[in-house]
Design a protein around this motif. Structure first.
Motif, PDB file in Angstrom:
ATOM      1  N   ILE A 254      -1.606  24.120   9.397  1.00  0.00           N
ATOM      2  CA  ILE A 254      -1.358  22.671   8.793  1.00  0.00           C
ATOM      3  C   ILE A 254      -2.479  21.603   8.995  1.00  0.00           C
ATOM      4  O   ILE A 254      -2.838  21.455  10.332  1.00  0.00           O
ATOM      5  CB  ILE A 254      -0.119  22.097   9.303  1.00  0.00           C
ATOM      6  N   THR A 255      -3.067  20.958   7.930  1.00  0.00           N
ATOM      7  CA  THR A 255      -3.688  19.870   8.467  1.00  0.00           C
ATOM      8  C   THR A 255      -3.021  18.376   8.028  1.00  0.00           C
ATOM      9  O   THR A 255      -2.016  18.491   7.389  1.00  0.00           O
ATOM     10  CB  THR A 255      -4.973  19.887   7.410  1.00  0.00           C
ATOM     11  N   ALA A 256      -3.444  17.441   8.833  1.00  0.00           N
ATOM     12  CA  ALA A 256      -2.882  16.083   8.333  1.00  0.00           C
ATOM     13  C   ALA A 256      -4.099  15.231   8.394  1.00  0.00           C
ATOM     14  O   ALA A 256      -4.882  15.163   9.143  1.00  0.00           O
ATOM     15  CB  ALA A 256      -2.010  15.664   9.372  1.00  0.00           C
ATOM     16  N   ASN A 257      -4.144  14.373   7.306  1.00  0.00           N
ATOM     17  CA  ASN A 257      -5.051  13.347   6.886  1.00  0.00           C
ATOM     18  C   ASN A 257      -4.511  12.033   6.199  1.00  0.00           C
ATOM     19  O   ASN A 257      -3.304  12.384   5.915  1.00  0.00           O
ATOM     20  CB  ASN A 257      -6.039  13.796   6.120  1.00  0.00           C
ATOM     21  N   ALA A 258      -5.242  11.280   6.235  1.00  0.00           N
ATOM     22  CA  ALA A 258      -4.793   9.866   5.733  1.00  0.00           C
ATOM     23  C   ALA A 258      -5.981   9.416   4.585  1.00  0.00           C
ATOM     24  O   ALA A 258      -6.904   9.522   5.056  1.00  0.00           O
ATOM     25  CB  ALA A 258      -4.571   8.805   6.709  1.00  0.00           C
ATOM     26  N   VAL A 259      -5.312   8.649   3.705  1.00  0.00           N
ATOM     27  CA  VAL A 259      -6.077   8.129   2.571  1.00  0.00           C
ATOM     28  C   VAL A 259      -5.840   6.551   2.727  1.00  0.00           C
ATOM     29  O   VAL A 259      -4.663   6.047   2.623  1.00  0.00           O
ATOM     30  CB  VAL A 259      -5.953   8.584   1.383  1.00  0.00           C
ATOM     31  N   ALA A 260      -6.881   5.694   2.823  1.00  0.00           N
ATOM     32  CA  ALA A 260      -6.736   4.416   3.176  1.00  0.00           C
ATOM     33  C   ALA A 260      -7.265   3.657   1.721  1.00  0.00           C
ATOM     34  O   ALA A 260      -8.609   3.428   1.901  1.00  0.00           O
ATOM     35  CB  ALA A 260      -7.241   3.980   4.334  1.00  0.00           C
ATOM     36  N   PRO A 261      -6.323   3.146   0.864  1.00  0.00           N
ATOM     37  CA  PRO A 261      -7.165   2.592  -0.496  1.00  0.00           C
ATOM     38  C   PRO A 261      -7.451   1.250  -0.073  1.00  0.00           C
ATOM     39  O   PRO A 261      -6.891   0.487   0.904  1.00  0.00           O
ATOM     40  CB  PRO A 261      -5.682   2.627  -1.284  1.00  0.00           C
ATOM     41  N   GLY A 262      -8.627   0.681  -0.738  1.00  0.00           N
ATOM     42  CA  GLY A 262      -8.932  -0.713  -0.682  1.00  0.00           C
ATOM     43  C   GLY A 262      -8.001  -1.380  -1.889  1.00  0.00           C
ATOM     44  O   GLY A 262      -6.979  -1.074  -2.060  1.00  0.00           O
ATOM     45  N   PHE A 263      -8.594  -2.207  -2.716  1.00  0.00           N
ATOM     46  CA  PHE A 263      -7.927  -2.965  -3.833  1.00  0.00           C
ATOM     47  C   PHE A 263      -7.846  -1.988  -5.010  1.00  0.00           C
ATOM     48  O   PHE A 263      -8.684  -1.554  -5.343  1.00  0.00           O
ATOM     49  CB  PHE A 263      -8.842  -4.323  -4.129  1.00  0.00           C
ATOM     50  N   ILE A 264      -6.399  -1.745  -5.133  1.00  0.00           N
ATOM     51  CA  ILE A 264      -6.158  -0.970  -6.258  1.00  0.00           C
ATOM     52  C   ILE A 264      -5.247  -1.657  -7.317  1.00  0.00           C
ATOM     53  O   ILE A 264      -4.431  -2.242  -6.876  1.00  0.00           O
ATOM     54  CB  ILE A 264      -5.527   0.476  -5.738  1.00  0.00           C
ATOM     55  N   GLU A 265      -5.735  -1.370  -8.644  1.00  0.00           N
ATOM     56  CA  GLU A 265      -4.586  -2.332  -9.556  1.00  0.00           C
ATOM     57  C   GLU A 265      -3.513  -1.461  -9.599  1.00  0.00           C
ATOM     58  O   GLU A 265      -3.342  -0.400 -10.485  1.00  0.00           O
ATOM     59  CB  GLU A 265      -5.557  -2.087 -11.137  1.00  0.00           C
ATOM     60  N   THR A 266      -2.445  -2.022  -9.199  1.00  0.00           N
ATOM     61  CA  THR A 266      -0.891  -1.376  -9.104  1.00  0.00           C
ATOM     62  C   THR A 266       0.035  -2.757  -9.295  1.00  0.00           C
ATOM     63  O   THR A 266      -0.264  -3.768  -9.134  1.00  0.00           O
ATOM     64  CB  THR A 266      -0.559  -0.633  -7.959  1.00  0.00           C
ATOM     65  N   ASP A 267       1.180  -2.182  -9.331  1.00  0.00           N
ATOM     66  CA  ASP A 267       2.367  -3.394  -9.324  1.00  0.00           C
ATOM     67  C   ASP A 267       2.350  -3.950  -7.957  1.00  0.00           C
ATOM     68  O   ASP A 267       2.665  -5.146  -8.002  1.00  0.00           O
ATOM     69  CB  ASP A 267       3.742  -2.689  -9.656  1.00  0.00           C
ATOM     70  N   MET A 268       1.984  -3.337  -7.091  1.00  0.00           N
ATOM     71  CA  MET A 268       2.106  -3.948  -5.851  1.00  0.00           C
ATOM     72  C   MET A 268       0.925  -5.123  -5.549  1.00  0.00           C
ATOM     73  O   MET A 268       1.148  -6.103  -4.749  1.00  0.00           O
ATOM     74  CB  MET A 268       1.771  -2.852  -4.736  1.00  0.00           C
ATOM     75  N   THR A 269      -0.109  -4.784  -6.150  1.00  0.00           N
ATOM     76  CA  THR A 269      -1.471  -5.736  -6.088  1.00  0.00           C
ATOM     77  C   THR A 269      -0.994  -6.841  -7.039  1.00  0.00           C
ATOM     78  O   THR A 269      -1.355  -7.948  -6.864  1.00  0.00           O
ATOM     79  CB  THR A 269      -2.855  -5.325  -6.311  1.00  0.00           C
TER      80      THR A 269
ATOM     81  N   VAL B  32      -1.907 -16.764  -8.116  1.00  0.00           N
ATOM     82  CA  VAL B  32      -3.053 -16.696  -9.221  1.00  0.00           C
ATOM     83  C   VAL B  32      -2.896 -15.701 -10.134  1.00  0.00           C
ATOM     84  O   VAL B  32      -2.154 -14.787  -9.926  1.00  0.00           O
ATOM     85  CB  VAL B  32      -4.288 -16.421  -8.204  1.00  0.00           C
ATOM     86  N   PRO B  33      -3.364 -15.777 -11.264  1.00  0.00           N
ATOM     87  CA  PRO B  33      -3.159 -14.674 -12.195  1.00  0.00           C
ATOM     88  C   PRO B  33      -3.951 -13.544 -11.781  1.00  0.00           C
ATOM     89  O   PRO B  33      -4.859 -13.460 -10.895  1.00  0.00           O
ATOM     90  CB  PRO B  33      -4.034 -15.290 -13.417  1.00  0.00           C
ATOM     91  N   PHE B  34      -3.419 -12.649 -12.063  1.00  0.00           N
ATOM     92  CA  PHE B  34      -3.803 -11.079 -11.586  1.00  0.00           C
ATOM     93  C   PHE B  34      -5.111 -10.802 -12.020  1.00  0.00           C
ATOM     94  O   PHE B  34      -5.775 -10.403 -11.012  1.00  0.00           O
ATOM     95  CB  PHE B  34      -2.797  -9.886 -12.287  1.00  0.00           C
ATOM     96  N   GLU B  35      -5.590 -11.229 -12.925  1.00  0.00           N
ATOM     97  CA  GLU B  35      -7.225 -11.315 -13.581  1.00  0.00           C
ATOM     98  C   GLU B  35      -8.095 -11.800 -12.392  1.00  0.00           C
ATOM     99  O   GLU B  35      -9.268 -11.281 -12.628  1.00  0.00           O
ATOM    100  CB  GLU B  35      -7.303 -11.548 -14.950  1.00  0.00           C
ATOM    101  N   GLU B  36      -7.368 -13.214 -12.189  1.00  0.00           N
ATOM    102  CA  GLU B  36      -8.362 -13.722 -11.134  1.00  0.00           C
ATOM    103  C   GLU B  36      -8.534 -13.096  -9.851  1.00  0.00           C
ATOM    104  O   GLU B  36      -9.584 -12.806  -9.128  1.00  0.00           O
ATOM    105  CB  GLU B  36      -7.775 -15.019 -10.890  1.00  0.00           C
ATOM    106  N   LEU B  37      -7.329 -12.428  -9.342  1.00  0.00           N
ATOM    107  CA  LEU B  37      -7.433 -11.879  -8.123  1.00  0.00           C
ATOM    108  C   LEU B  37      -8.115 -10.380  -8.304  1.00  0.00           C
ATOM    109  O   LEU B  37      -9.077 -10.155  -7.295  1.00  0.00           O
ATOM    110  CB  LEU B  37      -5.676 -11.087  -7.822  1.00  0.00           C
ATOM    111  N   VAL B  38      -8.205  -9.864  -9.545  1.00  0.00           N
ATOM    112  CA  VAL B  38      -8.976  -8.828  -9.544  1.00  0.00           C
ATOM    113  C   VAL B  38     -10.451  -8.887  -9.713  1.00  0.00           C
ATOM    114  O   VAL B  38     -11.267  -8.428  -8.834  1.00  0.00           O
ATOM    115  CB  VAL B  38      -8.820  -7.817 -10.947  1.00  0.00           C
TER     116      VAL B  38
END
Length: 254
Positions: free
Chosen positions: A178-193, A202-208
């Protein structure tokens, strides 16, 4: 897509929307049986209908990662239906951002419970099937916020904790295939951001636009960028890669 995951079963927490949904779609498109649990019943139903409509082998269950019994029951049902649990993606997450002096006990506990308790419950339940099979891939979704981020003391702590959890799993479970690894996203366009943009007013477009200005590759991230990294760690051919944290952020992170 090819069929890199033909005959494998991937279990994705929080897989009904955003990054989780894209990860689930990636596995399904490459031949895997996919199990999704989520607390969002409406999004879960939509995911079920749309993925089944594409002919994918899909299991869904309305369940919270913070409920041990629900997690264990879901794992049992998935194993009984598909015969194995080969990949676990601990993706379920929430944000309750605030500056430390404004952060409530509930803000802190909600975030740490979902990310840390949730990953613990899901991993503990999945590993019993993986160790029996002498095979498994555990991928935890962390964040660049693990390195520290204003207004996210709870989220940063939880994501940093997931990285320590990942490395410990790699040490303990490696002898079982069994392997275990992690992926650490930076800025991703999702509902959370989008929620972050709303929080800071601020408008989402400005944040992007503001985020892209600081990203070396000159674009924002998309959920499929994270799915690509997860697929790499989940591949059978990645058996010598374990205990790693991959920052998927369009540039280096310290």
């Amino acid at each position: 897509m090819g069929n890199s995951f033909e005959g494998k079963t991937a279990f994705v927490t929080g897989g009904s929307r955003g990054i989780g949904r894209q990860i689930a779609e990636r596995f399904a498109s490459e031949g895997a049986n996919v199990a999704i649990i989520d607390v969002n019943e409406e999004a879960l139903q939509t995911a079920q209908e749309e993925m089944a409509g594409k002919g994918y082998s899909i299991y869904t269950r309305n369940a919270s990662v913070t409920d041990k019994e629900q997690i264990e029951q879901a794992m049992k049902e998935v194993f009984e239906r598909f015969g194995s649990i080969d990949v676990l993606v601990n993706n379920a997450g929430v944000i309750r951002d605030n500056m430390l002096f404004k952060m409530t006990d509930e803000d802190w506990l909600t975030v740490t419970d979902v990310h840390l308790k949730g990953a613990f419950y899901a991993t503990r339940a999945a590993q019993q099937y993986m160790t029996q099979n002498k095979y498994g891939r555990i991928i935890n979704i962390s964040s660049t916020s693990a390195l520290g981020n204003r207004g996210q003391a709870n989220y940063a702590t939880a994501k940093a904790g997931l990285q320590g959890f990942t490395k410990t799993l790699a040490i303990e479970l490696g002898k079982y295939g069994i392997t275990a690894n992690a992926v650490a996203p930076g800025f991703i366009e999702t509902d959370m951001t989008k929620a972050t943009a709303e929080r800071i007013g601020v408008p989402f477009e400005e944040l992007v636009k503001a985020s892209v200005s600081a990203i070396p590759v000159g674009r924002s991230g998309k959920p499929e960028d994270i799915a690509n990294a997860v697929a790499f760690f989940a591949d059978e051919r990645s058996s010598f890669v374990s205990g790693q944290v991959l920052y998927v952020a369009g540039g280096p992170k310290n």
